[in-house]
Design an enzyme around this catalytic site. Sequence first.
Site, PDB file in Angstrom:
ATOM      1  N   GLY A 243      28.828  29.803  89.579  1.00 27.45           N
ATOM      2  CA  GLY A 243      27.633  30.617  89.414  1.00 27.45           C
ATOM      3  C   GLY A 243      26.759  30.095  88.299  1.00 27.45           C
ATOM      4  O   GLY A 243      26.756  28.903  87.975  1.00 27.45           O
ATOM      5  N   SER A 244      26.031  30.994  87.666  1.00 29.47           N
ATOM      6  CA  SER A 244      25.060  30.617  86.639  1.00 29.47           C
ATOM      7  C   SER A 244      25.737  30.387  85.293  1.00 29.47           C
ATOM      8  O   SER A 244      26.874  30.821  85.057  1.00 29.47           O
ATOM      9  CB  SER A 244      24.024  31.726  86.485  1.00 29.47           C
ATOM     10  OG  SER A 244      24.630  32.898  85.961  1.00 29.47           O
ATOM     11  N   GLY A 248      28.913  32.269  83.356  1.00 26.14           N
ATOM     12  CA  GLY A 248      29.997  31.545  82.707  1.00 26.14           C
ATOM     13  C   GLY A 248      30.177  31.923  81.254  1.00 26.14           C
ATOM     14  O   GLY A 248      31.309  31.984  80.749  1.00 26.14           O
ATOM     15  N   GLU A 265      32.339  26.386  87.262  1.00 21.57           N
ATOM     16  CA  GLU A 265      31.346  25.497  87.875  1.00 21.57           C
ATOM     17  C   GLU A 265      30.002  26.208  87.771  1.00 21.57           C
ATOM     18  O   GLU A 265      29.701  27.106  88.562  1.00 21.57           O
ATOM     19  CB  GLU A 265      31.700  25.221  89.344  1.00 21.57           C
ATOM     20  CG  GLU A 265      32.971  24.409  89.538  1.00 21.57           C
ATOM     21  CD  GLU A 265      32.824  22.959  89.131  1.00 21.57           C
ATOM     22  OE1 GLU A 265      31.689  22.552  88.763  1.00 21.57           O
ATOM     23  OE2 GLU A 265      33.817  22.237  89.161  1.00 21.57           O
TER      24      GLU A 265
END
EC number: 1.2.1.3
Length: 511
Positions: A243-244, A248, A265
């Site tokens: 995701g963004s 994270g 990721e």
Amino acid sequence: MSADTTPTTDQLAGRATTVLARLGVDLDGAERGNVISRSPINGETLAQLAATTAGDVDTALTTASEAFLLWRSVPAPRRGDLVRRLGELLTEHKTDLATLVTLEAGKIESEALGEVQEMIDICDFAVGLSRQLYGRTMPSERPLHRLSETWHPLGVVGVITAFNFPVAVWAWNTAVALVAGDTVVWKPSEITPLTALACTALLDRAIRDSNAPSAIHTLLQGARDVGERLVDDPRVALVSATGSVRMGRAIGPRVAARFGRSLLELGGNNAVIVSEAADLDLAVRGIVFSAAGTAGQRCTSLRRLIVHRSIAEELVARIADAYRQLPIGSPLAAGTLVGPLVHEAAFRAFEEALEKAQSDGGKIVVGGNRVLAESAPQAYYVEPTIVTMPQQTSVVHDETFAPILYVLTYDTLDDAIELNNAVPQGLSSAIFTTDQREAELFMSAAGSDCGIANVNIGTSGAEIGGAFGGEKETGGGRESGSDSWKGYMRRATNTVNYSSELPLAQGVNFS
């Protein structure tokens, strides 16, 4: 170039229902709720599903933990049989699953089929891996001792996936985790719940066909609160989240606070360097797909073009000419190459980024407009856009999930590499050059600081054989191929004394 070919809501919903039925999902019998599947093709609702409750999450983690105690003792090659069966079912239903990806994520047919092929490929990889979970034997400094390492299943893996690769990233994690002996609890994007139902139905069938424990995989539908429960629960040994960067930043510290593992990721702000020694025909093809493919909604989409000053005018003109010819419209229509943005928020981010770029001195070369608004007022189709920038300003440093390509020029390769590395993200990068020295320098320790560094190919389109992931704000995680499997297992170092003495390491005497 745009075409008014937007299907009706009834056509899209009917197609989704038919495809799901073939995959074993009865959408008519599904419980209704506040998880809403909207197709970016026309912006209208395909289905409404019930969200997972807090009690459901707790039950899922309890049963997944119990199933792990059984699954970890199944020989790895037998675990591979399950994944082999999943790959067979994916092959059999490839077209139907790709159709759902198109309906929910807006990908054109070839890209949707390519995503499902990634699932099939990772199953093939994981089946082979099931017989190659190798440890090492190391020389011991003590006589008649054996020093080695072994790898063991880790536990429950929580997988949180994003809308833009709604099925492939789940498969990357799930195929490898299951072969490693882990159980999986999956929280997909709330934007793509139907593809999640389809994947789960196929895996459930593979589990039954393989006589594996039923609770080794569980689907949890819902919004952020469902994912947060996975993040905070100590029964989840590994949280693999895509995701963004903002997401994270929230997940990493929370998992670390309970000493769990995370595989992140996150964002990408990917660049291509085009040298004066480049094959421009090759470069144009690679740039156009990387920047405009998937309407710029890949984490590996090309966002920055760093081109040698001597060829910048020619290259930009050629890319702009290609952009003007790209067919924009419904991804279900034959010939479409650019589909919709996923929702209105993505469109607003596109508009805001272009406004900021122009205020920073940027000039739009081509694109920048919304199209098909009259025929699809609830959908958001935009023209892929090229913006020349006088320098790499803050808007260029930010990732905008839309087809905007910023163009910067350089004079020396050192300058180009500095521009490539001067953003917070570090996922994918590439150079187009026929000069071997330039290529080798770009891939060296003094070159690109990204997890992916390509030569004469664009930034997107990674194969499953290599480890996928990036550095810096991209999160440092690695998924898919190479030795990424080690992230889903725990390592034990073993020392076996097969002598009748007890010598201590480093010559310590404690007699």
